[in-house]
Scaffold this motif. Structure first.
Motif, short mmCIF file in Angstrom:
data_model
loop_
_atom_site.label_atom_id
_atom_site.label_comp_id
_atom_site.label_asym_id
_atom_site.label_seq_id
_atom_site.Cartn_x
_atom_site.Cartn_y
_atom_site.Cartn_z
N ASP A 13 16.99 18.88 49.67
CA ASP A 13 17.16 18.39 51.05
C ASP A 13 16.37 17.10 51.23
OD1 ASP A 13 17.62 18.02 53.71
OD2 ASP A 13 16.39 19.71 54.38
N LEU A 14 17.09 16.00 51.38
CA LEU A 14 16.47 14.70 51.59
C LEU A 14 16.58 14.25 53.05
CD1 LEU A 14 17.64 12.83 48.36
CD2 LEU A 14 15.50 14.07 48.75
N THR A 15 16.87 15.19 53.94
CA THR A 15 16.98 14.83 55.36
C THR A 15 15.71 14.16 55.88
OG1 THR A 15 18.52 16.65 55.74
CG2 THR A 15 17.44 15.72 57.68
N VAL A 17 13.76 12.20 54.41
CA VAL A 17 13.74 10.81 53.94
C VAL A 17 14.62 9.95 54.83
CG1 VAL A 17 14.15 9.27 51.98
CG2 VAL A 17 13.36 11.62 51.58
N VAL A 33 20.91 9.27 52.39
CA VAL A 33 20.07 9.16 51.20
C VAL A 33 20.61 10.13 50.17
CG1 VAL A 33 17.73 9.39 50.29
CG2 VAL A 33 18.07 8.61 52.64
N ALA A 35 20.17 11.23 45.77
CA ALA A 35 19.39 11.05 44.54
C ALA A 35 19.94 11.97 43.47
CB ALA A 35 17.91 11.35 44.80
N GLY A 46 20.27 15.42 45.22
CA GLY A 46 19.70 15.60 46.54
C GLY A 46 20.46 14.77 47.55
N GLY A 48 20.51 13.67 52.04
CA GLY A 48 20.07 13.82 53.42
C GLY A 48 20.69 12.75 54.30
N GLY A 356 18.19 6.74 42.75
CA GLY A 356 18.03 6.93 44.18
C GLY A 356 18.90 5.96 44.96
N LEU A 383 11.64 9.82 48.62
CA LEU A 383 12.75 10.37 47.83
C LEU A 383 12.25 10.88 46.47
CD1 LEU A 383 16.20 8.65 47.31
CD2 LEU A 383 14.83 9.33 45.35
N ALA A 386 10.20 14.03 46.87
CA ALA A 386 11.03 15.20 47.17
C ALA A 386 11.76 15.70 45.92
CB ALA A 386 12.04 14.86 48.27
N MET A 387 12.24 14.79 45.11
CA MET A 387 12.98 15.19 43.91
C MET A 387 12.05 15.78 42.85
SD MET A 387 16.14 14.71 44.61
CE MET A 387 16.94 14.91 43.00
#
Length: 389
Positions: A13-15, A17, A33, A35, A46, A48, A356, A383, A386-387
């Motif tokens: 979940d890249l929300t 970001v 976003v 990735a 990922g 978001g 990304g 990003l 998160a990854m």
């Protein structure tokens, strides 16, 4: 083409970001976003999204009084200069097929430019921004009301091929002139690709790049014919009076619009969603790992992404530069990618095997804000964190 849909339960979940870009930095009405991180041959994606496609007080035509849709995975963005990597990849594919050579002079491919100052410029130096050309020129006529007029392709190409910088006369040295980022060089390169590829540039890019890689990336005209919901999905860009108001579903770059309308030029004109751009990043990581030799070999791709003397610009790509690169502080020294004027970007770290993507419409309703310059590095750092979490 492959679907860009991946079950949400399988995505990082890249929300947050995307929210960082829209809510904290206020860099754009919306952001998507994406990735992809490779571990062996396994890829973890990922995604978001945050914000709404436009500001309510600056709606596109026919949308006044309508609540702007929320950004989502299906949102299609004007990729702007993120078009250039795909042009360069089409160039590499034609060179692989023997349709042209990397070092072939421009005037040999386009004889109608044989009397211009850039006739002896090798195509590879055009791709690497080292052919001695100016960065930009307005190529179209301006109407009595300030509107953007049409221009014939040959007229535009002759202006581009004649736009040499001071101190860059004559045939370029083997490694080229000092690099200056140039849209004009990519207009010329795109025309050379079209000539030797025997079709319109967008046809060749689909045949050689987006088709083999399964990417939903194409000019607006192609996507509109392919998807009846294109005009609902596409994100608006600038409120530009010379173009009739808020631009939506048409390329933002005026030179491309004047030359190609709903098609593409070598420097701009492609549209796509964030997951498709992330998949492009994965394909390039796979190619550098020797896993896509039937498409491009590692060495063939390396000719595009390798560092070159005099600056960070490569052939169709850029590298990290400056004290605070737009790719942030987490990605490695060998990272390569590209930015787009509309607020788009792709960065690929071959050592971390991570790609990304940040797509925004930061030019809506106007290009004047520079908040994207602060938002981009912050977003890429978030990003990567998160990854890796």
């Amino acid at each position: 083409m492959e679907s860009t849909s991946i079950p949400r339960r399988h995505l990082v979940d890249l929300t947050p970001v995307a929210e960082l870009v829209v809510q904290e930095h206020r860099a754009a009405p919306c952001a998507c976003v994406a990735a992809a991180a490779r571990t062996g041959k396994t890829v973890q994606y990922g995604f978001g999204a945050a914000g709404r496609l436009w500001f309510e007080e600056n709606p596109p035509a026919g949308m006044r009084g309508t609540r702007p849709p929320a950004a989502a995975a299906e949102a299609i963005f004007d990729l702007a200069s993120v078009t250039k990597p795909l042009t360069a990849l089409a160039f590499a594919r034609l060179a692989r097929a023997g349709a042209l050579r990397l070092d072939e002079p421009l005037g040999d491919v386009l004889p109608e430019l044989a009397d211009t100052p850039s006739a002896r410029a090798p195509l590879e130096l055009l791709a690497a921004h080292r052919a001695g050309l100016e960065a930009h020129r307005l190529l179209y006529p301006i109407g009595d009301g300030g509107e953007v007029g049409r221009v014939e392709l040959l007229d535009a190409l002759r202006v581009c091929a004649s736009a040499r910088r001071e101190g860059c006369a004559g045939e370029p040295p083997p490694e080229g002139f000092p690099p200056v980022y140039s849209d004009l060089g990519y207009l010329l390169l795109g025309a050379a690709i079209a000539r030797r590829g025997g079709a319109a540039l967008e046809v060749i890019v689909e045949r050689e790049v987006t088709g083999p890689l399964g990417l939903e990336i194409a000019p607006a005209g192609v996507l509109r014919r392919r998807d009846p919901r294109f005009d609902e999905r596409v994100v608006p860009t600038e409120d530009a009076a010379p173009r009739g108001g808020v631009i939506r579903g048409a390329v933002h770059d005026d030179n491309t619009w004047a030359i190609a309308q709903d098609g593409m030029a070598g420097h701009a004109g492609l549209f796509g969603d964030a997951m498709s751009v992330a998949r492009l990043g994965v394909a390039l990581l796979e190619t550098l790992a020797g896993e896509r030799a039937a498409w491009l070999s590692r060495d063939e791709l390396w000719q595009l992404v390798k560092p070159r003397p005099g600056g960070s610009l490569r052939a169709g790509f850029d590298g990290r530069s400056g004290e605070r690169p737009s790719s942030g502080s987490r990605l490695g020294a060998r990272t390569f990618g590209h930015l787009g004027f509309t607020g788009t970007s792709l960065w690929i770290d071959p050592d971390a095997e991570l790609a990304g993507v940040l797509l925004t419409n930061r030019v809506h309703p106007t290009r004047t804000s520079d908040a994207i310059r602060r938002a981009r590095p912050a977003a890429y750092d978030a990003l990567v964190d998160a990854m890796r979490a």
